[in-house]
Motif scaffolding. Structure first.
Motif, PDB file in Angstrom:
ATOM      1  N   ALA A   1       0.827  -1.207   0.000  1.00  0.00           N
ATOM      2  CA  ALA A   1       0.000   0.000   0.000  1.00  0.00           C
ATOM      3  C   ALA A   1       0.862   1.257   0.000  1.00  0.00           C
ATOM      4  N   ALA A   2       1.932   1.243   0.817  1.00  0.00           N
ATOM      5  CA  ALA A   2       2.831   2.398   0.857  1.00  0.00           C
ATOM      6  C   ALA A   2       3.537   2.585  -0.485  1.00  0.00           C
TER       7      ALA A   2
ATOM      8  N   VAL B   1       1.134   4.248  -2.916  1.00  0.00           N
ATOM      9  CA  VAL B   1       1.010   5.688  -2.662  1.00  0.00           C
ATOM     10  C   VAL B   1       2.245   6.425  -3.172  1.00  0.00           C
TER      11      VAL B   1
ATOM     12  N   ILE C   1       2.265   6.789  -6.914  1.00  0.00           N
ATOM     13  CA  ILE C   1       1.355   7.841  -7.385  1.00  0.00           C
ATOM     14  C   ILE C   1       1.991   9.214  -7.224  1.00  0.00           C
TER      15      ILE C   1
END
Length: 430
Positions: free
Chosen positions: A24-25, A28, A31
């Motif tokens: 998940a990190a 992010v 992005i």
């Protein structure tokens, strides 16, 4: 080198929750990095209507840094691409817009593209995952998919002359096409497995070479024996109309994709998981992949397991080829998309776990569908769209890649003093 080994050991030992958090990190972070790439690319690009960026100087005690007045501005510079709009189109455009918007439908074209690509990559991702679990690097899923696709198309075209039409024919033709793809894909996968098992040939080399053999041989066979006489490109005739997967009551806009094949792919993912973790064959496969010497010592037939694993891997790739024919093209085309190569990334991203392959294939489907929306609805060049997708995949996959290296090569980066540790309790034979 000791520090590199320590880092790899730490990656190899992370828990499932830690892996989820790291992924998940990484998503992010990808992005954020992609947003900067979009912005600076927009600075260098030329366009008719650029977005103005102004960065206000914050006063003491002020927390507002960016001033939005309908446009964004940084030191008075102008950029052609707005990162926020680009990512909105990439992710929201992948499902055809916000679900609460008037006129939105779950069967829109973008959703069809998303699920179609995700389904095909689910087959090839499972193919690669099975081989990896057996300790085999199957780089040849693309070739296995090609042979499965060609065989499926040819057999269905021939069977269409004797099988009745309508739903009765569908019940016969669809399983026949999938079975044909599985058989021929499995045969093409078993070849490098046998070469590895009985001739000690490197499966990376043989599978890569067999990709080229499959592509050119399939193209040659199509041109010489199965060519559609009315087509200007290398392709077979269309399979019978009732050989396609039947549409469910909620059919898609274009009508070329059926949710049945998606459910079939999910069922195969569950079946592969049960096979690998709940059967003796799966135990042999995983043990051979992790500790070949221990598996042999425990009575596992290593050669037979290698061949069987690669045959199963190839069969899954061949089913993917058959599904490509029966849901996308309706015929075999020599211009086969790189589904097999993308399946390698899907499997690595999922940690070679069949359940994880479901989610990583959906991510690829989102990027494919969102990329189309980005190209059609904005002036962002396709090359930049591909770069954004590549950055996301790279950032999310790299932690899992390092974890696999740490698990597969536990002595990577070890010094001479620390590498010479025997497996029988610490006694070094040398």
């Amino acid at each position: 080198m000791t520090r590199i080994r320590d880092v790899l050991d730490r990656f190899a030992a992370i828990s499932g929750a830690e892996r989820l958090f790291i992924s998940a990190a990484a998503l992010v972070l990808s992005i954020v990095v992609g947003g900067f790439l979009v912005f600076f690319s927009g600075l260098a690009a030329s366009c008719q209507q650029a977005t103005q960026f102004h960065l206000a100087i914050p006063l003491p005690g002020a927390f507002e840094i960016l001033l939005f007045d309908g446009s964004i501005s940084l030191f008075g510079a102008t950029a052609c691409y707005d990162p926020i709009n680009v990512y909105g189109k990439l992710f929201i455009g992948a499902i055809g817009g916000f679900p609460w918007e008037p006129g939105w439908s779950a069967t829109n074209f973008s959703m069809e593209v998303l699920l179609q690509r995700a389904t095909l990559l689910l087959f090839t991702g499972l193919s690669v995952a099975v081989a990896f679990r057996a300790g085999m690097f199957n780089i040849g899923t693309q070739g296995q998919l090609i042979f499965g696709a060609l065989a499926s198309a040819v057999v269905l075209i021939a069977a269409g002359d004797v099988v009745p039409g309508g739903l009765a024919g569908t019940v016969v033709l669809v399983p026949l096409g999938l079975l044909t793809g599985a058989i021929f894909g499995g045969i093409w996968g078993a070849i490098p497995g046998a070469l590895k098992a009985y001739a000690e040939a490197n499966e990376v080399i043989t599978t890569i070479m067999l990709n080229f053999v499959a592509l050119y041989l399939a193209t040659l066979l199509t041109k010489e024996f199965f060519q559609d006489p009315g087509a200007g490109i290398t392709q077979t005739r269309s399979v019978p109309q009732n050989a396609f997967f039947p549409s469910l009551p909620f059919g898609f806009t274009e009508g070329t994709f059926s949710m049945l094949v998606f459910f079939l792919a999910l069922g195969l993912a569950a079946g592969v998981y049960v096979l690998l973790w709940r059967t003796s064959f799966g135990f042999d496969v995983r043990t051979s992949g992790l500790q070949p010497e221990a598996a042999t010592y425990g009575g596992v037939d290593a050669e037979r397991t290698m061949v069987a694993s690669m045959a199963l891997s190839g069969a899954l790739g061949g089913i993917g080829g058959a599904a490509w024919v029966l849901t996308s093209t309706g015929r075999f085309l020599s211009s086969v998309p790189s589904l097999g190569f993308d399946g390698i990334t899907v499997s690595v991203l999922a940690g070679n776990n069949p359940v994880g392959v479901v989610f990583s294939s959906l991510l690829f489907g989102v990027l494919k569908s969102g990329g189309n929306a980005l190209n059609f609805e904005t002036d962002v060049p396709p090359e930049l769209t591909a770069v954004l997708s590549g950055v996301i995949i790279l950032f999310v996959a790299m932690p899992e890649f390092f974890r696999m290296i740490g698990q597969r090569f536990p002595d990577f980066g070890a010094t001479d003093d620390t590498a010479a540790v025997a497996t029988d309790g610490g006694e070094d034979d040398g």
